[in-house]
Design a protein around this motif. Structure first.
Motif, PDB file in Angstrom:
ATOM      1  N   MET A  20       0.830  -1.205   0.000  1.00  0.00           N
ATOM      2  CA  MET A  20       0.000   0.000   0.000  1.00  0.00           C
ATOM      3  C   MET A  20       0.864   1.254   0.000  1.00  0.00           C
ATOM      4  SD  MET A  20      -3.160  -1.003  -0.148  1.00  0.00           S
ATOM      5  CE  MET A  20      -4.133   0.384   0.367  1.00  0.00           C
ATOM      6  N   ARG A  21       1.992   1.195   0.712  1.00  0.00           N
ATOM      7  CA  ARG A  21       2.912   2.350   0.736  1.00  0.00           C
ATOM      8  C   ARG A  21       3.685   2.461  -0.561  1.00  0.00           C
ATOM      9  NH1 ARG A  21       4.197   0.582   6.008  1.00  0.00           N
ATOM     10  NH2 ARG A  21       6.159  -0.269   5.201  1.00  0.00           N
ATOM     11  N   PHE A  22       4.099   1.323  -1.113  1.00  0.00           N
ATOM     12  CA  PHE A  22       4.938   1.315  -2.317  1.00  0.00           C
ATOM     13  C   PHE A  22       4.169   1.863  -3.513  1.00  0.00           C
ATOM     14  CE2 PHE A  22       7.160  -0.529  -5.951  1.00  0.00           C
ATOM     15  CZ  PHE A  22       8.487  -0.298  -5.598  1.00  0.00           C
ATOM     16  N   PHE A  23       2.905   1.429  -3.646  1.00  0.00           N
ATOM     17  CA  PHE A  23       2.045   1.961  -4.709  1.00  0.00           C
ATOM     18  C   PHE A  23       0.993   2.843  -4.046  1.00  0.00           C
ATOM     19  CE2 PHE A  23       3.546  -1.921  -6.910  1.00  0.00           C
ATOM     20  CZ  PHE A  23       4.082  -1.310  -8.034  1.00  0.00           C
ATOM     21  N   ASN A  24       1.392   4.034  -3.697  1.00  0.00           N
ATOM     22  CA  ASN A  24       0.505   4.970  -3.015  1.00  0.00           C
ATOM     23  C   ASN A  24      -0.317   5.728  -4.042  1.00  0.00           C
ATOM     24  OD1 ASN A  24      -0.756   6.820  -1.422  1.00  0.00           O
ATOM     25  ND2 ASN A  24       1.075   7.564  -0.394  1.00  0.00           N
ATOM     26  N   GLU A  25      -1.641   5.573  -3.975  1.00  0.00           N
ATOM     27  CA  GLU A  25      -2.513   6.208  -4.971  1.00  0.00           C
ATOM     28  C   GLU A  25      -2.417   7.722  -4.958  1.00  0.00           C
ATOM     29  OE1 GLU A  25      -6.525   4.930  -4.759  1.00  0.00           O
ATOM     30  OE2 GLU A  25      -6.145   3.134  -5.925  1.00  0.00           O
ATOM     31  N   LYS A  26      -1.979   8.296  -3.839  1.00  0.00           N
ATOM     32  CA  LYS A  26      -1.885   9.751  -3.759  1.00  0.00           C
ATOM     33  C   LYS A  26      -0.826  10.295  -4.705  1.00  0.00           C
ATOM     34  CE  LYS A  26      -3.526  10.100   1.009  1.00  0.00           C
ATOM     35  NZ  LYS A  26      -3.193  10.482   2.393  1.00  0.00           N
ATOM     36  N   THR A  27       0.125   9.414  -5.045  1.00  0.00           N
ATOM     37  CA  THR A  27       1.178   9.857  -5.962  1.00  0.00           C
ATOM     38  C   THR A  27       0.729   9.759  -7.410  1.00  0.00           C
ATOM     39  OG1 THR A  27       2.152   7.635  -6.123  1.00  0.00           O
ATOM     40  CG2 THR A  27       2.932   9.066  -4.340  1.00  0.00           C
ATOM     41  N   GLU A  28      -0.447   9.131  -7.644  1.00  0.00           N
ATOM     42  CA  GLU A  28      -0.935   8.976  -9.001  1.00  0.00           C
ATOM     43  C   GLU A  28      -1.878  10.121  -9.367  1.00  0.00           C
ATOM     44  OE1 GLU A  28      -2.798   5.195  -9.285  1.00  0.00           O
ATOM     45  OE2 GLU A  28      -0.934   4.096  -9.096  1.00  0.00           O
ATOM     46  N   VAL A  29      -2.116  10.284 -10.645  1.00  0.00           N
ATOM     47  CA  VAL A  29      -3.047  11.308 -11.098  1.00  0.00           C
ATOM     48  C   VAL A  29      -4.463  10.827 -10.830  1.00  0.00           C
ATOM     49  CG1 VAL A  29      -3.872  12.650 -13.061  1.00  0.00           C
ATOM     50  CG2 VAL A  29      -1.454  12.066 -12.888  1.00  0.00           C
ATOM     51  N   LEU A  30      -5.129  11.490  -9.881  1.00  0.00           N
ATOM     52  CA  LEU A  30      -6.479  11.068  -9.527  1.00  0.00           C
ATOM     53  C   LEU A  30      -7.501  12.149  -9.882  1.00  0.00           C
ATOM     54  CD1 LEU A  30      -5.945   9.271  -6.107  1.00  0.00           C
ATOM     55  CD2 LEU A  30      -6.248   8.270  -8.349  1.00  0.00           C
ATOM     56  N   ASP A  31      -7.141  13.022 -10.802  1.00  0.00           N
ATOM     57  CA  ASP A  31      -8.086  14.006 -11.299  1.00  0.00           C
ATOM     58  C   ASP A  31      -9.264  13.276 -11.909  1.00  0.00           C
ATOM     59  OD1 ASP A  31      -9.322  15.896 -13.289  1.00  0.00           O
ATOM     60  OD2 ASP A  31      -7.819  17.217 -12.394  1.00  0.00           O
ATOM     61  N   VAL A  32     -10.467  13.807 -11.669  1.00  0.00           N
ATOM     62  CA  VAL A  32     -11.666  13.120 -12.151  1.00  0.00           C
ATOM     63  C   VAL A  32     -11.676  12.984 -13.665  1.00  0.00           C
ATOM     64  CG1 VAL A  32     -13.121  15.168 -12.396  1.00  0.00           C
ATOM     65  CG2 VAL A  32     -14.168  12.978 -11.757  1.00  0.00           C
ATOM     66  N   SER A  33     -10.897  13.841 -14.363  1.00  0.00           N
ATOM     67  CA  SER A  33     -10.867  13.762 -15.824  1.00  0.00           C
ATOM     68  C   SER A  33     -10.045  12.576 -16.315  1.00  0.00           C
ATOM     69  CB  SER A  33     -10.288  15.053 -16.415  1.00  0.00           C
ATOM     70  OG  SER A  33      -8.936  15.219 -16.033  1.00  0.00           O
ATOM     71  N   GLN A  34      -9.275  11.949 -15.416  1.00  0.00           N
ATOM     72  CA  GLN A  34      -8.460  10.791 -15.779  1.00  0.00           C
ATOM     73  C   GLN A  34      -9.091   9.518 -15.227  1.00  0.00           C
ATOM     74  OE1 GLN A  34      -5.832  11.160 -17.847  1.00  0.00           O
ATOM     75  NE2 GLN A  34      -6.420  13.321 -17.866  1.00  0.00           N
ATOM     76  N   PRO A  35      -9.075   8.426 -15.987  1.00  0.00           N
ATOM     77  CA  PRO A  35      -9.688   7.178 -15.505  1.00  0.00           C
ATOM     78  C   PRO A  35      -9.053   6.684 -14.212  1.00  0.00           C
ATOM     79  CG  PRO A  35      -9.174   7.034 -17.847  1.00  0.00           C
ATOM     80  CD  PRO A  35      -8.518   8.282 -17.338  1.00  0.00           C
ATOM     81  N   LYS A  36      -9.878   6.340 -13.269  1.00  0.00           N
ATOM     82  CA  LYS A  36      -9.409   5.793 -11.993  1.00  0.00           C
ATOM     83  C   LYS A  36      -9.531   4.270 -11.975  1.00  0.00           C
ATOM     84  CE  LYS A  36     -10.513   6.015  -7.017  1.00  0.00           C
ATOM     85  NZ  LYS A  36      -9.153   6.239  -6.511  1.00  0.00           N
ATOM     86  N   TYR A  37     -10.567   3.755 -12.608  1.00  0.00           N
ATOM     87  CA  TYR A  37     -10.846   2.317 -12.569  1.00  0.00           C
ATOM     88  C   TYR A  37     -10.689   1.636 -13.934  1.00  0.00           C
ATOM     89  CZ  TYR A  37     -12.934   3.460  -8.057  1.00  0.00           C
ATOM     90  OH  TYR A  37     -13.145   3.895  -6.781  1.00  0.00           O
ATOM     91  N   LEU A  38     -10.656   2.402 -15.004  1.00  0.00           N
ATOM     92  CA  LEU A  38     -10.593   1.807 -16.337  1.00  0.00           C
ATOM     93  C   LEU A  38      -9.156   1.585 -16.762  1.00  0.00           C
ATOM     94  CD1 LEU A  38     -13.271   4.027 -18.118  1.00  0.00           C
ATOM     95  CD2 LEU A  38     -13.612   1.870 -16.906  1.00  0.00           C
ATOM     96  N   ASN A  39      -8.812   0.348 -17.081  1.00  0.00           N
ATOM     97  CA  ASN A  39      -7.485   0.011 -17.585  1.00  0.00           C
ATOM     98  C   ASN A  39      -7.574  -1.298 -18.361  1.00  0.00           C
ATOM     99  OD1 ASN A  39      -6.953  -2.250 -15.504  1.00  0.00           O
ATOM    100  ND2 ASN A  39      -7.375  -0.478 -14.210  1.00  0.00           N
ATOM    101  N   LYS A  40      -6.507  -1.659 -19.038  1.00  0.00           N
ATOM    102  CA  LYS A  40      -6.520  -2.847 -19.898  1.00  0.00           C
ATOM    103  C   LYS A  40      -6.801  -4.126 -19.125  1.00  0.00           C
ATOM    104  CE  LYS A  40      -3.369  -0.968 -23.391  1.00  0.00           C
ATOM    105  NZ  LYS A  40      -2.031  -1.095 -24.013  1.00  0.00           N
ATOM    106  N   ALA A  41      -6.334  -4.188 -17.884  1.00  0.00           N
ATOM    107  CA  ALA A  41      -6.492  -5.422 -17.107  1.00  0.00           C
ATOM    108  C   ALA A  41      -7.955  -5.783 -16.890  1.00  0.00           C
ATOM    109  CB  ALA A  41      -5.787  -5.287 -15.752  1.00  0.00           C
ATOM    110  N   VAL A  42      -8.820  -4.768 -16.727  1.00  0.00           N
ATOM    111  CA  VAL A  42     -10.224  -5.070 -16.432  1.00  0.00           C
ATOM    112  C   VAL A  42     -10.985  -5.535 -17.655  1.00  0.00           C
ATOM    113  CG1 VAL A  42     -10.236  -3.372 -14.566  1.00  0.00           C
ATOM    114  CG2 VAL A  42     -11.078  -2.709 -16.817  1.00  0.00           C
ATOM    115  N   LEU A  43     -10.414  -5.357 -18.839  1.00  0.00           N
ATOM    116  CA  LEU A  43     -11.092  -5.773 -20.065  1.00  0.00           C
ATOM    117  C   LEU A  43     -10.962  -7.267 -20.337  1.00  0.00           C
ATOM    118  CD1 LEU A  43     -10.252  -2.819 -22.485  1.00  0.00           C
ATOM    119  CD2 LEU A  43     -12.500  -3.463 -21.649  1.00  0.00           C
TER     120      LEU A  43
END
Length: 556
Positions: free
Chosen positions: A294-317
Motif C-alpha cells: 500500500m505504501r509502495f504503490f501509493n494512490e496519492k502519488t498517481e493522477v487522480l483528477d476526475v478527468s483521468q480514468p481511476k478504474y478503467l485500464n486494460k487489465a479489467v477488459l
C-alpha cells in the motif's frame, strides 16, 4: 487451448467462486489452490485476480490469498505428469481427445466450443508428454545431457536460473514442469538439478502476473509485486533448505515404500512440499506485506483528477464482470466528484450543506453568495475527457467480450446514465445563468421563485446523497422518496406553474422574466428526473454482472 476452453466453459462459476471466496484468507487460499489444480493454469488465475482487484471486486488481502493458493494448486501438474502421464501410454488417449476436441472447437455454441478447446488442450498436452519422452529416449543414444550436471550449490543456482529462463520463454510453469519430468524420466538430467529447475519454474511463472499488471492500476500492480515477492522469497528459502528438503522427500519415499529411483514422483513430492512451505512461511507476514504494498504503490502519488480514468485500464477488459464493475465505479466516481458538485455549485449551495441535516429553508436563505462557477469550462476540463473514456470502454466491452443479455443491459444502462450526466451539466449551465442574474435583482417575487427552484433541487441532491450512502438499497425509505420526487417532477412537467401564472396576472414580473421562469420551471423538473434516473441506474442493484454466457448462446 486449455485456458481458452476453461474461460468459456467455467467462466461464470469460476469468477463467482474467486470473487466470493476472498472474504477470509483460508477461503481464498483454498479457492486459489482448487481452481488452479482444476484448470491447470496458475497464469489464468493470476490474470483473473489482477483483473478483479483492478476493478475493486476483491481486496488486496483476498487477492494475495488467491495467488498463494494458486502456487499450491500448480503442484497438481507435477502429480498428473509424474503419476499418470509417464506411467501409461497416454498417446492412446491423446488422439481421440484431439479428434473430438478439434471438431467441437469449430462449433458455434460456446459450451461445445469450450469443451472442444479443453479436450484438444489435454490431447496436445498428453501427446506432448509422449513425444518429449520418446524424443529424450532417442536423444540419449547420441547425446547424454546428464553429463552437464553440476553438483552442489553452484548447480542449484545455475539450474534455478535455467528454470526461470525456460518458464519466462514458455510463459507456463506447467509446461516447464512437464519438460523437466520427462527429461528426468529419460535420465537426461540429474535428480538434484531437476529440483533446482522446478524451483526456477516457480519463480519464472511470476512473469505472467507482471506482464498482466502493466495495463493495470495501482491495485493490480500491488498484486503482481506481491506475487513476485512471494515466489522469489519461496525460491530463496527452498534453495537454502534444498538438501534438508531432499532428505525429507527420501524419508517420505521410504515410509510409502516408493522405489529409491522413482525420481519423478519424488520431484512431485518436493514440488508440493516447497510450495506449501512457501505459503506457511509467508502467512505470518501477510499483514506487513499488505502495508508495504500500500505504501509502495501509493494512490496519492498517481493522477487522480476526475478527468483521468481511476478504474478503467486494460487489465479489467479481460472479463465481463471486472469490466462492467469498473465502468460502474468510474461512472459513480464521475457522478459523485463532478456532476453532483457542479449542480450544487450552480445553485450556489455548498456540498457540506447538502450532506448536513440543516433545514433546507435555512440553507437557501443564507446561500446568497455567487460562486462564479464556470460550468462550460468545468465540462471541457473535468467531464468531457472521462465521459469519452467511459463510452469508449463501454463500446470495447460490448464488442470484444461475450456478454449475457443481462450484462449487455447493464452496459447499456451505464452508457445511458453517462449521457444523462452530460445533459444535466448543460441544464445546470442554463439554470445558473438566471440564478446569477436574480442575485442582482430587487424583484423579491422573482427571487422567491428561483429560491423555490434551488430548494427543490437541493432536496433532491440530499435524498440522492442519502440513497447512495445507503448502498443503493432499493427498498430503503430514500429509494421510495426518490420515486415520489421523480413522479412529482413528471407531473409538474405536464402542468402549468400556478405561482408563475399569478405573478404574470398581477404584473409582478416582466414578460422576459416570466419567459425565463417558465423555461427554468421545465428545466428544473427535467434535471430532477435525470438526477434521479442516474442515481437509480448507478446505485440501484445491477444484478448478475458476473453471470456469463448461457451455454446455448451463439458466439458472435
Amino acid at each position: 487451448m486449455l485456458e481458452e476452453g476453461f474461460k468459456v466453459f467455467t467462466k461464470g462459476p469460476l469468477q463467482t467462486i474467486l470473487k466470493k471466496a476472498t472474504n477470509k484468507l483460508y477461503k481464498s487460499i483454498t479457492a486459489g489452490a482448487l481452481v488452479t489444480a482444476f484448470i491447470q493454469s496458475s497464469s489464468l488465475v493470476s490474470v483473473i485476480t489482477i483483473s478483479f482487484i483492478s476493478a475493486g471486486l476483491i481486496s488486496l488481502a483476498g487477492g494475495l490469498g488467491l495467488i498463494f493458493g494458486a502456487n499450491i494448486g500448480t503442484t497438481a501438474t507435477a502429480w498428473l505428469v509424474a503419476g499418470f502421464g509417464l506411467k501409461i501410454k497416454i498417446s492412446v488417449l491423446a488422439m481421440p481427445m484431439l479428434v473430438f476436441g478439434v471438431v467441437f472447437s469449430f462449433r458455434k455454441e460456446l459450451t461445445l466450443k469450450g469443451i472442444g478447446n479443453v479436450l484438444a488442450g489435454l490431447g496436445f498436452f498428453f501427446l506432448g508428454i509422449h513425444y518429449m519422452k520418446e524424443g529424450f529416449d532417442v536423444f540419449k543414444d547420441y547425446i547424454d545431457l546428464s553429463q552437464y550436471a553440476i553438483s552442489g550449490f553452484l548447480g542449484v543456482f545455475v539450474y534455478t536460473g535455467l528454470g526461470i529462463i525456460i518458464t519466462t520463454v514458455l510463459q507456463s510453469s506447467s509446461a516447464t514442469l512437464a519438460l523437466i519430468l520427462t527429461a528426468l524420466s529419460a535420465g537426461q538430467i540429474e535428480y538434484e538439478n531437476a529440483l533446482a529447475l522446478a524451483i526456477g519454474a516457480n519463480v519464472g511463472t511470476t512473469i505472467t502476473a507482471v506482464l498482466g499488471s502493466l495495463g493495470s492500476n495501482s491495485a493490480g500492480r500491488r498484486l503482481a509485486l506481491a506475487h513476485l515477492i512471494f515466489n522469489v522469497s519461496t525460491g530463496l528459502a527452498t534453495i537454502i533448505l534444498i538438501y534438508p528438503l531432499a532428505r525429507l522427500v527420501n524419508n517420505i519415499a521410504e515410509l510409502t515404500d516408493l522405489a529409491v529411483d522413482n525420481y519423478t514422483i519424488k520431484l512431485a513430492i518436493f514440488h508440493t512440499i516447497f510450495n506449501v512451505l512457501g505459503v506457511l512461511l509467508m502467512l505470518p507476514f501477510i499483514k506487513k506485506l499488505e502495508r508495504f504494498l500500500m505504501r509502495f504503490f501509493n494512490e496519492k502519488t498517481e493522477v487522480l483528477d476526475v478527468s483521468q480514468p481511476k478504474y478503467l485500464n486494460k487489465a479489467v477488459l479481460k472479463f465481463p464482470g471486472s469490466a462492467i464493475t469498473s465502468l460502474l465505479l468510474e461512472s459513480k466516481y464521475l457522478y459523485k466528484k463532478s456532476i453532483f458538485k457542479i449542480v450544487a455549485h450552480a445553485l450556489n449551495i455548498h456540498i457540506s450543506d447538502i450532506k448536513s441535516k440543516e433545514k433546507l429553508n435555512s440553507i437557501i436563505n443564507r446561500s446568497n453568495e455567487d460562486f462564479e462557477i464556470d460550468i462550460e469550462g468545468l465540462y471541457y476540463s473535468k467531464v468531457k475527457t472521462i465521459y469519452g473514456e467511459i463510452i469508449k470502454y463501454a463500446s470495447l466491452v460490448q464488442s470484444e467480450l461475450n456478454l449475457s443479455p443481462k450484462q449487455i443491459e447493464a452496459v447499456t444502462e451505464i452508457k445511458i446514465a453517462n449521457r444523462k450526466m452530460v445533459e444535466i451539466i448543460k441544464d445546470a449551465r442554463e439554470l445558473n445563468k438566471n440564478i446569477t442574474v436574480v442575485l442582482n435583482t430587487e424583484n423579491i417575487h422573482l427571487q422567491n421563485e428561483y429560491d423555490a427552484y434551488r430548494k427543490k433541487l437541493t432536496k433532491v441532491l440530499r435524498v440522492i446523497y442519502l440513497f447512495r450512502t445507503d448502498n443503493g438499497n432499493n427498498e430503503s425509505k430514500y429509494a421510495l422518496k426518490l420515486k415520489e420526487l421523480k413522479a412529482e417532477a413528471k407531473a409538474n412537467t405536464r402542468q402549468s406553474n400556478k405561482s408563475i401564472d399569478r405573478l404574470i396576472r398581477k404584473d409582478l414580473v416582466s414578460a422576459e422574466q416570466a419567459s425565463s421562469l417558465f423555461n427554468d420551471y421545465t428545466n428544473v423538473n427535467d434535471m430532477i428526473k435525470k438526477l434521479i434516473n442516474v442515481a437509480e441506474l448507478l446505485y440501484g442493484k445491477i444484478d448478475s454482472i458476473l453471470e456469463e454466457n448461457e451455454g446455448d448462446k451463439k458466439n458472435t
